[in-house]
Scaffold this active site. Sequence first.
Site, PDB file in Angstrom:
ATOM      1  N   TYR A   4       0.853  -1.183   0.000  1.00 49.67           N
ATOM      2  CA  TYR A   4       0.000   0.000   0.000  1.00 49.67           C
ATOM      3  C   TYR A   4       0.889   1.233   0.000  1.00 49.67           C
ATOM      4  CZ  TYR A   4      -3.641  -3.282   1.430  1.00 49.67           C
ATOM      5  OH  TYR A   4      -4.516  -4.335   1.489  1.00 49.67           O
ATOM      6  N   HIS A  63      -6.458   0.969  -2.207  1.00 51.25           N
ATOM      7  CA  HIS A  63      -6.157  -0.256  -2.953  1.00 51.25           C
ATOM      8  C   HIS A  63      -4.648  -0.479  -2.975  1.00 51.25           C
ATOM      9  CE1 HIS A  63      -6.690  -3.305  -6.087  1.00 51.25           C
ATOM     10  NE2 HIS A  63      -5.699  -2.738  -6.737  1.00 51.25           N
ATOM     11  N   LYS A  86      -2.639  -4.676 -10.147  1.00 53.10           N
ATOM     12  CA  LYS A  86      -1.420  -4.401  -9.409  1.00 53.10           C
ATOM     13  C   LYS A  86      -0.209  -4.575 -10.330  1.00 53.10           C
ATOM     14  CE  LYS A  86      -3.584  -6.459  -5.323  1.00 53.10           C
ATOM     15  NZ  LYS A  86      -4.326  -5.252  -4.959  1.00 53.10           N
TER      16      LYS A  86
END
Length: 386
Positions: free
Chosen positions: A321, A332, A363
Site C-alpha cells: 500500500y 487499494h 497491481k
Amino acid sequence: MDGTLADGVVRVGGDARQRFYDARGYGRPLDRNRIELAPVEAAHLLSRGDLDAVVDEGDAAADSDAADAPRLDFREFLVKTGATLRFAVYKDLRDRGFYLSPAREDWPGVDDVAGGTGDAPSSASGGSDAAPDAASDAGIHFVVFPRGKGPWDDEVAYRIRVAGERERIAASALGDLVLAIVDEDGDLTYFETDGDPAIGDAGDGETAGAAADLPTEVDADLLGDRVVCDETAETLYERQFYGQRLFGRNAESGPLQLSLVEGAYLAQRGVVDVAPDAVAALGRDVEGERFDRRLRTYAALRDRGVVPKSGFKFGADFRVYEEFTDVDSLSHSTDLVRVAAPGHSFYPRDLSLDVRLAGGVRKRMVFALTAANGEIDWLSVARVTP
C-alpha cells in the site's frame, strides 16, 4: 537481387543502400551503395521476395569454386542461420510499423546495455539462435526505433531481448528492456522490465510506513508462528497497519497478531518485548534462509514509506500500500512483491503467470532480488503492446 553470406553477415550490392537502408532502415551502409545485413534482416527480405536468394560464399571458399556456391532461398537460409525465434519477433515488429536493427555495440541505445551483441557472426554461421540457458547471455537482440524514425536517428523506443518459452532467463539480465517471448505456438508476448521501479520514497523513510513514532516495549508473546501483542498495541494497527486483530477484522479492539516478519522487524527496533533472535530463529525454522530475504525486503519497503502486508492471497510475498493514513482509509494496494535470490532465473511461463495474476487484480508485479544481508535489486515486469 542476390545477397552473399560470408563471415556471418549478408552483403548486398547494386542500389541496395537506396532500396533497403535509406528507404526502409535495413542493415547498415558500406561503400559503393552496398549494405551489410544481419542474418535476421536478410531472412525478412527473402520472405518478402525483396531478395531472390543468398549466395553462401563460405561454402564456395571451401570448394574453391565460386560458381558452384549454393543459392539459399528463405527456407534454406533459415536452416543455415538458425534465426527462427528472432525472425518471428523481427517480422512482428516490422508488421507493427517499426524499423528495428539487430543490436550492435556502436549503435544508439546499445552501448550502455551489458552484452549487447545481437546477431554475432559466430551465431549466424549456423546452429540454433538461442542457447538452452539464456541466463548466460545478458545482452539484447534488437533496438527498435520510434515510429517514423530509423537507424539514422539517435533515438530508441525499445530494447528487445528474445527468448523461447522454455529458456531460463537470469533476472540480472532484465531491466530497461522489453522481453519478447515466443511460445511453442509461435505467438508473441512482450514484457516491459524496469530495473529501477519507483516504490514509495527512497529517501529518509520518515513517512507512515517507516519506524517513526512507534511505541516501545509493547508486551508480546511468541506463540506458534506469530507474535501476539496485548491491547496496548492498538496504535500499531490503527496508524501504521501492523498485524491484524486476533478477534477478527471487524473487531474494534483486542490483542494484535503479527506475522513472523512483522514481529522480527518490530522486535529488532525495540517496539515489541520479545527477543529478536528468538523470532528470527523461529522464522528460519519455518522458512529457512528465505526468511532473512523476506525480512530484508520487508524492512526496505517500510523504509521507503510503503506498507507491506502478506501477499499470500495473490501467490506473492507481499502486497504493498503506497497511500495510507489509517486503517479506516485504506486504499487499494498497488504492487505485488515476490522475493528472490540475486542469482534467480525465470522460466517465462512462471513469469507470465505472475504478471498475468498481478494485472488481473490491478497491481504491478515487482521482484525483490535480495541478498540475505545485502543490497536489494528491484525489478518490475508488466505486459506491454509495442
